[in-house]
Motif scaffolding. Structure first.
Motif, PDB file in Angstrom:
ATOM      1  N   ARG A  19      -6.063  39.995  48.761  1.00  0.00           N
ATOM      2  CA  ARG A  19      -5.498  41.111  49.502  1.00  0.00           C
ATOM      3  C   ARG A  19      -6.494  42.250  49.617  1.00  0.00           C
ATOM      4  O   ARG A  19      -6.692  42.844  50.667  1.00  0.00           O
ATOM      5  CB  ARG A  19      -4.231  41.598  48.808  1.00  0.00           C
ATOM      6  CG  ARG A  19      -3.488  42.666  49.588  1.00  0.00           C
ATOM      7  CD  ARG A  19      -2.150  42.971  48.948  1.00  0.00           C
ATOM      8  NE  ARG A  19      -1.161  41.959  49.268  1.00  0.00           N
ATOM      9  CZ  ARG A  19      -0.374  42.017  50.339  1.00  0.00           C
ATOM     10  NH1 ARG A  19      -0.482  43.021  51.192  1.00  0.00           N
ATOM     11  NH2 ARG A  19       0.504  41.078  50.572  1.00  0.00           N
ATOM     12  N   PHE A  31      -9.201  41.323  51.924  1.00  0.00           N
ATOM     13  CA  PHE A  31      -8.734  41.337  53.304  1.00  0.00           C
ATOM     14  C   PHE A  31      -8.677  42.761  53.819  1.00  0.00           C
ATOM     15  O   PHE A  31      -9.088  43.052  54.947  1.00  0.00           O
ATOM     16  CB  PHE A  31      -7.356  40.682  53.353  1.00  0.00           C
ATOM     17  CG  PHE A  31      -6.837  40.477  54.734  1.00  0.00           C
ATOM     18  CD1 PHE A  31      -5.836  41.306  55.230  1.00  0.00           C
ATOM     19  CD2 PHE A  31      -7.358  39.490  55.547  1.00  0.00           C
ATOM     20  CE1 PHE A  31      -5.358  41.112  56.501  1.00  0.00           C
ATOM     21  CE2 PHE A  31      -6.871  39.309  56.815  1.00  0.00           C
ATOM     22  CZ  PHE A  31      -5.868  40.123  57.302  1.00  0.00           C
ATOM     23  N   CYS A  75      -1.715  36.751  58.042  1.00  0.00           N
ATOM     24  CA  CYS A  75      -2.712  35.755  57.694  1.00  0.00           C
ATOM     25  C   CYS A  75      -2.309  34.935  56.485  1.00  0.00           C
ATOM     26  O   CYS A  75      -2.721  33.789  56.337  1.00  0.00           O
ATOM     27  CB  CYS A  75      -4.060  36.442  57.400  1.00  0.00           C
ATOM     28  SG  CYS A  75      -4.839  37.093  58.880  1.00  0.00           S
ATOM     29  N   PHE A  80      -9.863  35.138  50.969  1.00  0.00           N
ATOM     30  CA  PHE A  80      -9.539  36.557  51.112  1.00  0.00           C
ATOM     31  C   PHE A  80      -8.380  36.913  50.213  1.00  0.00           C
ATOM     32  O   PHE A  80      -7.250  36.521  50.448  1.00  0.00           O
ATOM     33  CB  PHE A  80      -9.148  36.864  52.558  1.00  0.00           C
ATOM     34  CG  PHE A  80     -10.331  37.008  53.465  1.00  0.00           C
ATOM     35  CD1 PHE A  80     -10.701  35.981  54.284  1.00  0.00           C
ATOM     36  CD2 PHE A  80     -11.064  38.183  53.465  1.00  0.00           C
ATOM     37  CE1 PHE A  80     -11.794  36.127  55.118  1.00  0.00           C
ATOM     38  CE2 PHE A  80     -12.156  38.323  54.298  1.00  0.00           C
ATOM     39  CZ  PHE A  80     -12.528  37.296  55.129  1.00  0.00           C
ATOM     40  N   VAL A 116      -7.304  34.033  59.440  1.00  0.00           N
ATOM     41  CA  VAL A 116      -8.217  35.144  59.172  1.00  0.00           C
ATOM     42  C   VAL A 116      -9.366  35.087  60.150  1.00  0.00           C
ATOM     43  O   VAL A 116      -9.770  36.094  60.735  1.00  0.00           O
ATOM     44  CB  VAL A 116      -8.729  35.068  57.722  1.00  0.00           C
ATOM     45  CG1 VAL A 116      -9.768  36.128  57.475  1.00  0.00           C
ATOM     46  CG2 VAL A 116      -7.556  35.228  56.763  1.00  0.00           C
ATOM     47  N   PHE A 139      -2.194  41.163  56.761  1.00  0.00           N
ATOM     48  CA  PHE A 139      -2.351  40.254  55.624  1.00  0.00           C
ATOM     49  C   PHE A 139      -1.197  39.274  55.552  1.00  0.00           C
ATOM     50  O   PHE A 139      -1.373  38.081  55.320  1.00  0.00           O
ATOM     51  CB  PHE A 139      -2.451  41.050  54.329  1.00  0.00           C
ATOM     52  CG  PHE A 139      -2.791  40.174  53.167  1.00  0.00           C
ATOM     53  CD1 PHE A 139      -1.811  39.793  52.262  1.00  0.00           C
ATOM     54  CD2 PHE A 139      -4.089  39.731  52.969  1.00  0.00           C
ATOM     55  CE1 PHE A 139      -2.124  38.999  51.189  1.00  0.00           C
ATOM     56  CE2 PHE A 139      -4.399  38.925  51.898  1.00  0.00           C
ATOM     57  CZ  PHE A 139      -3.417  38.566  51.003  1.00  0.00           C
TER      58      PHE A 139
END
Lengths: 795, 109
Positions: A66, A69, A21, A64, A35, A18
């Motif tokens: 968290r 994601f 990204c 997204f 992502v 994460f």
């Protein structure tokens, strides 16, 4: 979304991903960029990826978060493990291996190579940045190696298909493939339209090379698999694996190809860019857009009319509503036409939309015309420095991103600056109007309806200087009075000037000469004049325009007589007006200033110079009138001397300025009624208040102008004043012929003045008569009282 | 009600044949006995009419406010019209336009 329970390893892994990204640290990752690359690297079928995205709710949210994601990553793991994707599978699948993402620079390069090899035919337009395709063989090899990494049933299928990709991929289709291949948040509807990818983009793909570039750009842009940075992930086989992963279909292959090309392009871009901006237009894309632009509008600096743009973008088969929205976003200047930048932005948005990206609510920074515009710097007024960034491909991405925010900032700044410029221009124009006002004053001087002092200059400093000047001359000016003095002096100056010019009368000259004597230094006079002028300018806004700006006079202080004549001609009206205005101001002043007046005069006269009793305004006329003054000085000297003697008798203190100004003004402005009125008014109150003081001002003017006035002085002040005025006027008249003969303007001005003088005199006559009557009545009453008292004395 | 006000607008337009520059019309008189609302009309140079219905319960908006609102509305409308994809007569879907209108209304209320 269901609650997601992650093991520690998963937690850590996911958080790492994460953060990877979450380039911009916004805690929410856009549904594109890294992502997508990540998901691509997951080597999952495209539809699986889409499904994952839907499940995790990113499509719903558009980005997204968290949690989304993490869920997505979990689902990736689920998919990679071969489990069916279900919402509940997130937590039900136990011991799920960590999602594997294929990411490695080598891979990417190989992918690039693969893509290039496949696209070699179509990638003619690729800029040199992208390394040349090594050849398909490598692709195949890569694919084989990849197979070992991931259980890809379709790998084999795709492998042989991949070589076929290039021929099958016509530029027109690339956009479609890209669209399909990117996550389509809206539920895969993009895939359906892909059924007919060719026709749609055929119009766009006029230049195959350009389109392929666009393809590559697309894929590179939208879900660029940037895998070179994912070193942490297990090294996976080369790109071919990725290529083979996708479902075996032409479209997929094209997608793969585009992905590969995208990775290539992306890699290049990434290497240079610090972070990935999903909306950034790569060079290839831009080149493609430019080519498209050229097809519609050969002139790159020109505009594409709205109708043409409408047709063009309608071909993209997007809903009109979306096209309308795209237009709103891209037509930056709201002019109904698209510049090159606007067109590129619009095109970019269209492509993005077709590939499944939601249209932003507002134009992304990278699409702002200002930033993107390189060729058309003139159109959008880009900042030259930053604009040049995109010009260099290698430097473009990094320079763009950092420069974008600054450009955006500068955009409002430019707007503000433009506003500032506008305001500035307004200010300048207003100042010009002010100056024009002043200049207009000169010609308009004949108007005699002025009652107020003529404002000529407005510089406080000048006023101050003037006051200093006055003080220097020895007048006891009080600050409050000085302005008045200035005013009156202005008027007197003007009147002096005018009279000197027009009348060239001895009287006026006297006034002038007196003013001259006031300060022997012509410069001082000039200064005074200017000061007064400025002062008058400030004080009176109420003054009418008529008074011509005595300003020019200082410049002419030593000019030739011709100049002076011109000046006089110009300023005659001014003077008159000033004189007119003068009288009104006179009344209050003379009283306090009367006393100093004579004192000043005396010493001045003693010098032998013509005391400049009037304030500097008189000096102004004097300067130009130097030539004339010289003649008048003789008279003035004689008159002044006489006056001074009388003045000494009459008033202890009269502000020389006031007196000078008064007499000067009265003399000169005799024409103006207001002046007369002022005098009368002044005289009346003067009489009431002081017996002698009123005499001061009146006597001065009287004295100056005419010897006969001296005789009148002892009489009622008003009378003397008026008579003085009259005399001044009369005296001035004879002097007219002198200066008149010089200029035609002077003649005309003198004619005007004469007329004005006539009217003024007429009024003055009537007023004086009235005053005479009043005075006589008072006298009678006083005599009666005296007689009444006398009997007592007798008694 | 809006249709009624439109009739009044037409009536006014026909009346002001001489002064076409007049952009502003205030129909404060359109206060029905029951419905306490005010209708403001605004005509552009292209004869596009804007009708604004305001609830009188809200402290009567000043004339200037109404005028500024109409001006903003006019500007936004021209922006929308610039869009070649927009067919005059369609419902305006412009988000910027909607947001502007919404903000305007919020500001007033």
């Amino acid at each position: 979304m269901e609650g997601l329970t992650l093991s520690d390893a998963e937690q850590k892994y996911y958080s790492d991903l994460f953060s990877y990204c979450d380039i911009e640290s916004t805690k929410k990752v856009a549904a594109n960029g890294r992502v997508l690359e990540l998901f691509r690297a997951a080597q999952l079928p495209n539809d699986v990826v889409l499904q994952i995205m839907e499940l995790c709710g990113a499509t719903r949210l558009g980005y997204f978060g968290r949690s989304q994601f993490y869920i997505a990553l979990k689902l990736v793991a689920v998919a990679q493990s071969g489990f069916p994707l279900r919402v509940e599978s997130i937590n039900t699948v136990k011991d799920l291996p960590l999602p594997r993402f294929v990411a490695s620079k080598n891979e990417q390069e190989s992918r690039h190579a693969a893509s290039y090899s496949s696209d070699s035919e179509n990638q003619g337009s690729y800029s040199g940045v992208i390394p040349p395709p090594p050849g398909r063989g490598q692709v195949k090899k890569g694919s084989v190696s990849h197979d070992t990494v991931q259980p890809r049933t379709s790998a084999d299928q795709q492998e042989p298909a991949s070589p076929v990709v290039s021929p099958q991929q016509s530029p027109p289709t690339s956009p479609h493939t890209w669209r399909k291949h990117s996550r389509h948040p809206s539920g895969g509807n993009s895939e359906r339209p892909l059924a007919g990818p060719g026709p749609f983009w055929s119009p766009f793909g006029e230049a195959q090379s350009g389109s392929s570039a666009g393809d590559a750009v697309w894929s590179g842009h939208s879900p660029p698999p940037p895998q070179e940075t994912w070193v942490s992930f297990a090294d996976t086989p080369p790109t071919s694996t990725l290529l083979t992963m996708h479902p075996a279909s032409v479209q997929d292959q094209t997608t793969v190809r585009t992905v590969a090309s995208a990775t290539a392009a992306n890699e290049i871009r990434r290497q240079s860019s610090s972070y990935d901006d999903p909306w950034k237009i790569t060079d290839e894309q831009r080149q493609y857009y430019v080519n498209q632009f050229k097809t519609i509008q050969p002139d790159l600096n020109g505009f594409i009319p709205g109708s043409a743009a409408k047709e063009f973008f309608t071909k993209s088969k997007l809903p009109i509503l979306e096209l309308s929205h795209i237009w709103e976003l891209s037509d930056f200047d709201k002019d109904g036409a698209l510049t090159l930048d606007e067109f590129c932005a619009a095109f970019h948005l269209v492509v993005a939309r077709k590939n499944g990206y939601d249209l932003p609510e507002k134009l992304p920074e990278s699409l702002m015309p200002k930033l993107i515009d390189l060729e058309d710097s003139a159109d959008v007024g880009d900042q030259p420095g930053e604009v040049g960034y995109s010009g260099s491909p290698a430097e473009a991405p990094p320079s763009k991103s950092p420069s974008m925010p600054s450009l955006n900032q500068t955009w409002p700044e430019l707007n503000q600056s433009s506003e500032q410029w506008e305001t500035f221009s307004e200010r300048s124009s207003s100042s010009q109007t002010l100056t024009q006002f002043d200049s207009n004053i000169a010609p308009a001087d004949p108007d005699t309806a002025i009652v107020h002092p003529v404002p000529i200059r407005m510089t406080p400093s000048k006023i101050h200087m003037q006051e200093m000047e006055l003080k220097r001359t020895g007048s006891d000016h009080t600050n409050p009075t000085s302005p008045l003095l200035v005013k009156t002096s202005d008027l007197s100056e003007e009147s002096k000037i005018n009279s000197s010019v027009k009348f060239a009368s001895g009287n006026t000259v006297d006034g002038y000469s007196s003013s001259d004597s006031f300060t022997s230094d012509p410069e001082q006079i000039g200064n005074n004049v200017t000061h007064q002028r400025s002062h008058s300018g400030t004080s009176p806004d109420n003054t009418a325009p008529p008074p011509p700006p005595p300003r020019p006079q200082p410049s002419h202080s030593r000019s030739s007589s011709l100049d002076m004549n011109r000046t006089f001609a110009v300023t005659t009206g001014q003077q008159q007006a000033g004189v007119v205005a003068h009288p009104p101001a006179v009344p209050p002043r003379p009283q306090p200033s009367q006393a100093p007046g004579p004192v000043v005069h005396r010493p001045v006269d003693a010098d032998g110079l013509i005391t400049h009793t009037s304030t500097s305004p008189q000096q102004i006329p004097e300067q130009p009138n130097f030539a004339d003054f010289s003649q008048f000085e003789v008279f003035a000297a004689s008159n002044v001397n006489e006056e001074q003697d009388d003045e000494a008798e009459k008033h202890p203190e009269v502000l020389p300025v006031e007196k000078a100004s008064d007499p000067a003004s009265s003399l000169r402005v005799a024409k103006t009624d207001s002046k007369i009125e002022e005098k009368t008014a002044a005289s009346v109150p003067a009489n009431v208040s002081k017996g002698t003081t009123p005499l001061a001002p009146p006597p001065k003017p009287v004295r100056r102008r005419l010897k006969s006035e001296d005789e009148l002085r002892p009489e009622v002040d008003e009378h003397t004043q008026k008579t003085g005025v009259l005399a001044a006027v009369l005296a001035s008249q004879p002097s007219i012929p002198r200066s008149v003969g010089k200029d035609k303007k002077a003649i005309q001005a003198s004619i005007r003045r004469n007329k004005e003088t006539n009217t003024v005199l007429a009024r003055l006559n009537s007023e004086l008569q009235q005053q005479l009557k009043d005075v006589l009545e008072e006298r009678i009453s006083l005599e009666v009282q005296l007689e009444q008292l006398r009997p007592f004395s007798h008694l | 009600m809006v249709h009624t006000s439109l009739d009044v607008v037409d009536e006014k337009i026909s009346a002001m044949g001489k002064a076409l520059v007049d952009q502003r019309e205030l129909y404060l008189g359109l206060l029905y006995p029951t419905e306490d609302y005010k209708v403001y009309g605004y005509v552009t140079n292209s004869k596009v009419k804007f009708v604004m219905v305001v609830d009188s319960s809200n402290t009567a908006l000043r004339d200037n406010e109404i005028r500024s609102m109409f001006r903003k509305l006019h500007n936004s409308y021209t922006d929308v019209m610039c869009n070649p994809f927009y067919n005059p007569g369609d419902r305006i879907h412009s988000r910027a336009f909607d947001s502007m209108v919404t903000s305007m209304m919020i500001q007033v209320c």
